[in-house]
Design an enzyme around this catalytic site. Sequence first.
Site: not given
Length: 159
Positions: A17, A90, A41, A127
């Site tokens: 990040h 990514r 969440k 994460s």
Amino acid sequence: MRRAVCPGSFDPIHNGHLDVIGRASRLYDVVHVAVMINPSKQGLFTVEERIELIREATADYGNVEVESFHGLLVDFCKQRDIPAIVKGLRAVSDFDYELQMAQMNMGLSGVETLFVPTIPTYSFLSSSLVKEVASWGGDVAHLLPAHVHAALIERLRAK
């Protein structure tokens, strides 16, 4: 003034990040880091804790503002006159999803999305993966700022 936003949940923020935020901070006058609020969440860290961890991690950049948002990212952008979203990619799998989001955001509001490929060192990093490895006692210290690593270890011990 050139402005952009780097959105995400950042639970917790990691070096991948920070690579994207740091690169955006060299291209834009102000970079807003928008911490997503998703009531469905349950994060490891509260939104307020994430904001503080990010503020400390980005303090040396000098042009990063950190705040939370709830709702559509394009509304966040409109409210702050931000014309660009910067997203890290990514892998090809990220591109497929992010392209759909970019096209939707452009159609809703005209906000541009710029994709920044992650450096290979962090191309695997998420994460979720950091939390999982740390929860099993794996060493993730090299993947996080030191203060974030300390907070992560402390939080996992408390669980």
